[in-house]
Write a protein that holds these residues in place. Structure first.
Motif, PDB file in Angstrom:
ATOM      1  N   TYR A  45      94.810  47.265  55.256  1.00  0.00           N
ATOM      2  CA  TYR A  45      95.082  47.145  56.690  1.00  0.00           C
ATOM      3  C   TYR A  45      94.106  46.166  57.352  1.00  0.00           C
ATOM      4  O   TYR A  45      93.689  46.343  58.483  1.00  0.00           O
ATOM      5  N   GLY A  46      93.738  45.145  56.576  1.00  0.00           N
ATOM      6  CA  GLY A  46      92.803  44.148  57.094  1.00  0.00           C
ATOM      7  C   GLY A  46      93.536  43.017  57.809  1.00  0.00           C
ATOM      8  O   GLY A  46      94.770  42.948  57.812  1.00  0.00           O
ATOM      9  N   GLY A  64      84.321  50.671  58.448  1.00  0.00           N
ATOM     10  CA  GLY A  64      85.746  51.036  58.424  1.00  0.00           C
ATOM     11  C   GLY A  64      86.349  50.547  57.126  1.00  0.00           C
ATOM     12  O   GLY A  64      87.291  49.751  57.110  1.00  0.00           O
ATOM     13  N   LYS A  69      89.138  48.107  49.675  1.00  0.00           N
ATOM     14  CA  LYS A  69      89.410  46.780  49.087  1.00  0.00           C
ATOM     15  C   LYS A  69      88.274  45.769  49.313  1.00  0.00           C
ATOM     16  O   LYS A  69      87.818  45.135  48.363  1.00  0.00           O
ATOM     17  N   ASP A  88      83.445  55.046  56.551  1.00  0.00           N
ATOM     18  CA  ASP A  88      84.708  55.332  57.229  1.00  0.00           C
ATOM     19  C   ASP A  88      84.646  56.762  57.752  1.00  0.00           C
ATOM     20  O   ASP A  88      83.921  57.598  57.207  1.00  0.00           O
ATOM     21  N   MET A  89      85.425  57.045  58.810  1.00  0.00           N
ATOM     22  CA  MET A  89      85.395  58.407  59.368  1.00  0.00           C
ATOM     23  C   MET A  89      86.582  59.248  58.885  1.00  0.00           C
ATOM     24  O   MET A  89      86.624  60.441  59.133  1.00  0.00           O
ATOM     25  N   THR A  90      87.540  58.600  58.209  1.00  0.00           N
ATOM     26  CA  THR A  90      88.775  59.306  57.845  1.00  0.00           C
ATOM     27  C   THR A  90      88.693  59.797  56.392  1.00  0.00           C
ATOM     28  O   THR A  90      88.598  58.980  55.464  1.00  0.00           O
ATOM     29  N   GLY A 118      81.130  58.438  58.230  1.00  0.00           N
ATOM     30  CA  GLY A 118      80.453  58.322  59.520  1.00  0.00           C
ATOM     31  C   GLY A 118      81.318  57.558  60.500  1.00  0.00           C
ATOM     32  O   GLY A 118      82.351  57.000  60.130  1.00  0.00           O
ATOM     33  N   ILE A 120      81.415  54.386  62.974  1.00  0.00           N
ATOM     34  CA  ILE A 120      80.668  53.126  62.905  1.00  0.00           C
ATOM     35  C   ILE A 120      79.886  52.839  64.183  1.00  0.00           C
ATOM     36  O   ILE A 120      78.984  52.019  64.181  1.00  0.00           O
ATOM     37  N   GLN A 121      80.209  53.541  65.271  1.00  0.00           N
ATOM     38  CA  GLN A 121      79.414  53.366  66.502  1.00  0.00           C
ATOM     39  C   GLN A 121      78.190  54.278  66.487  1.00  0.00           C
ATOM     40  O   GLN A 121      77.412  54.271  67.434  1.00  0.00           O
ATOM     41  N   ASN A 173      86.611  44.560  58.528  1.00  0.00           N
ATOM     42  CA  ASN A 173      87.914  43.916  58.501  1.00  0.00           C
ATOM     43  C   ASN A 173      88.901  44.712  59.348  1.00  0.00           C
ATOM     44  O   ASN A 173      89.425  45.739  58.905  1.00  0.00           O
ATOM     45  N   CYS A 174      89.064  44.277  60.578  1.00  0.00           N
ATOM     46  CA  CYS A 174      90.095  44.822  61.455  1.00  0.00           C
ATOM     47  C   CYS A 174      89.806  46.257  61.908  1.00  0.00           C
ATOM     48  O   CYS A 174      90.707  47.104  61.884  1.00  0.00           O
TER      49      CYS A 174
HETATM   50  C1  LIG Z   1      92.828  48.901  60.209  1.00  0.00           C
HETATM   51  S1  LIG Z   1      92.055  49.926  59.018  1.00  0.00           S
HETATM   52  C2  LIG Z   1      91.129  48.730  58.086  1.00  0.00           C
HETATM   53  C3  LIG Z   1      90.699  49.249  56.752  1.00  0.00           C
HETATM   54  C4  LIG Z   1      90.007  48.259  55.851  1.00  0.00           C
HETATM   55  N1  LIG Z   1      88.901  47.607  56.527  1.00  0.00           N
HETATM   56  C5  LIG Z   1      90.974  47.231  55.290  1.00  0.00           C
HETATM   57  O1  LIG Z   1      90.636  46.022  55.326  1.00  0.00           O
HETATM   58  O2  LIG Z   1      92.020  47.604  54.771  1.00  0.00           O
HETATM   59  C6  LIG Z   1      90.854  50.779  59.972  1.00  0.00           C
HETATM   60  C7  LIG Z   1      89.922  51.713  59.200  1.00  0.00           C
HETATM   61  O3  LIG Z   1      88.800  51.994  60.020  1.00  0.00           O
HETATM   62  C8  LIG Z   1      88.564  53.375  60.079  1.00  0.00           C
HETATM   63  N2  LIG Z   1      87.983  53.636  61.404  1.00  0.00           N
HETATM   64  C9  LIG Z   1      88.550  53.432  62.606  1.00  0.00           C
HETATM   65  N3  LIG Z   1      87.691  53.717  63.601  1.00  0.00           N
HETATM   66  C10 LIG Z   1      86.552  54.124  62.995  1.00  0.00           C
HETATM   67  C11 LIG Z   1      85.283  54.565  63.485  1.00  0.00           C
HETATM   68  N4  LIG Z   1      85.043  54.646  64.786  1.00  0.00           N
HETATM   69  N5  LIG Z   1      84.335  54.904  62.590  1.00  0.00           N
HETATM   70  C12 LIG Z   1      84.578  54.843  61.246  1.00  0.00           C
HETATM   71  N6  LIG Z   1      85.758  54.438  60.740  1.00  0.00           N
HETATM   72  C13 LIG Z   1      86.735  54.070  61.594  1.00  0.00           C
HETATM   73  C14 LIG Z   1      89.919  54.032  59.839  1.00  0.00           C
HETATM   74  O4  LIG Z   1      89.768  55.317  59.313  1.00  0.00           O
HETATM   75  C15 LIG Z   1      90.535  53.045  58.851  1.00  0.00           C
HETATM   76  O5  LIG Z   1      90.222  53.378  57.535  1.00  0.00           O
END
Ligand SMILES: C[S@@+](CC[C@H](N)C(=O)[O-])C[C@H]1O[C@@H](n2cnc3c(N)ncnc32)[C@H](O)[C@@H]1O
Length: 382
Positions: A45-46, A64, A69, A88-90, A118, A120-121, A173-174
């Motif tokens: 999901y980048g 995140g 990947k 990541d928090m999920t 965790g 990221i903020q 990434n995103c």
């Molecule tokens: C759009 S996806 C991008 C995932 C990965 N970076 C990629 O390139 O495929 C967003 C990811 O960020 C995580 N995420 C979103 N907000 C977050 C936060 N505040 N703290 C930690 N992880 C977070 C979501 O759980 C998800 O796995």
């Protein structure tokens, strides 16, 4: 917290099965994808590839990290001498990433990636350690609720998820767009905190061409879809400057929007920003000349320099300019007589910003020399 719940729910599902609406095609280097299992690559999901900008031996933090990947690509680039941490928090995302880490390690012949839970903020708070502690002392009333707050604060200090000044490169990434508006300034401060002095952030994210109206920001579907939480192009760069970064640069700007909603364009941009301009300034009689091509430039500390003119800079600025991203834009003039660090005085910022050549040569310098055979290509000047 409403948007954070929407984000968590959406990515928990997206970890289990690919969600095409969240995918923005990116050309990753195929040589690094061979070692990565299909389920990780599928649930991509980048919107960019910050891993292109990491180097062997570095410690990389991916904010995140999703199914992992970017971490698994960066792991191969930094090699066995480097390490990669994904946050990541999920939980469902962490489950896929952690399950695949040993597979990638076997394929590449070394293990240098780990995934941590965790937000990221709030990169100091390890949510798994907090979970474990709260199991021992569950929240049942106001007093235990307040005690949990104190506990979190204690954990941030004593057992931080990511320690201060510990990372060479923060990549993402995103993801930054998904963080709630109110905690975005803290997010940029956290990126700054965990980086070593001299470290850098390389971030790919979705940005908007205009300020996103509140009605779109309040739509959880658009927010969790990496749309309405986007900062403007300008606001994104300013957020790094506000957190204390310097040398901020757009590495990639997708001319083609990823999505357009009600006329607002959302596109991917990759930026780089450095940590390390803070610190004392000492006078060591050094000068720099901005080479051009622009008539003048202004750096993140407010130094304005015209092309071709010798400027006085302090030792800290001089050494900052000698490195990326500035080095190619300057000529560097050392004084004939070096001023040792131990005797250097604080740089007088009230002085004229020009450096007269006599300051670097010394007031008594009156040498006369023969022609220098090294001065021209081929050795014949005239
Ligand atoms: C759009 S996806 C991008 C995932 C990965 N970076 C990629 O390139 O495929 C967003 C990811 O960020 C995580 N995420 C979103 N907000 C977050 C936060 N505040 N703290 C930690 N992880 C977070 C979501 O759980 C998800 O796995």
């Amino acid at each position: 917290m409403k948007t954070e719940h929407a984000v968590k729910d959406r990515y928990a599902n997206a970890a289990k099965a690919q969600e095409p609406a969240l995918c923005c095609p990116v050309d990753y280097d195929p040589q690094y994808l061979k070692a990565i299992p299909a389920e990780v690559i599928e649930r991509d999901y980048g919107c960019g590839d910050p891993s292109k900008h990491v180097r062997p031996g570095e410690t990389v933090l991916d904010l995140g990290s999703g199914t992992g990947k970017i971490c698994f690509i960066a792991s191969q680039v930094v090699g066995p001498g480097g390490r990669v941490i994904g946050v990541d928090m999920t939980e469902d995302m962490l489950e896929v990433a952690r399950r695949n880490a040993p597979v990638v390690a076997t394929n590449i012949g070394f293990a240098n990636v780990e995934f941590r839970k965790g937000r990221i903020q709030d990169l100091a708070l390890d949510l798994e350690v907090l979970d474990a502690e709260l199991k021992k002392r569950p929240i049942s009333d106001a007093a235990s609720f307040l005690a949990a707050d104190d506990l979190a604060e204690e954990l941030r200090i004593k057992r931080p998820l990511v320690a201060s000044d510990s990372v060479d490169v923060v990549v993402s990434n995103c993801v930054l767009n998904l963080v709630e508006a109110g905690t975005k300034p803290q997010l940029f401060q956290e990126i700054f905190r965990v980086l070593k002095v001299g470290g850098r952030a390389v971030i790919s994210d979705i940005v908007s061409d205009e300020e996103v109206p509140l009605a779109l920001q309040n739509d959880p579907e658009l927010w969790s879809g990496c749309i309405s939480g986007a900062l403007t192009e300008e606001g994104f760069l300013q957020a790094f400057a506000d957190a204390g970064f310097y040398g901020i640069e757009v590495l990639k700007f997708d001319m083609q929007p990823w999505r357009t909603v009600e006329g607002f364009e959302f596109r991917s941009m990759t930026i780089q920003a450095f940590k390390g301009k803070q610190g004392p300034c000492f006078e060591r009689n050094q000068a720099v000349i901005y080479r051009g091509p622009f008539k003048e430039v202004l750096d993140d500390d407010g130094h304005r320099m015209e092309r071709g003119i010798r400027y006085a800079v302090c030792d800290k600025t001089y050494n900052l300019y000698k490195k990326a991203p500035y080095a190619a834009f300057f000529e560097f003039i050392d004084p004939i007589e070096e001023i040792p660090h131990a005797t250097a005085k604080p740089f007088d910022s009230a002085r004229t910003s020009r450096r007269h050549p006599k300051e670097t040569k010394g007031q008594k310098y009156n040498a006369t020399t023969q022609t220098n055979s090294q001065c021209c290509d081929g050795g014949n000047c005239c």
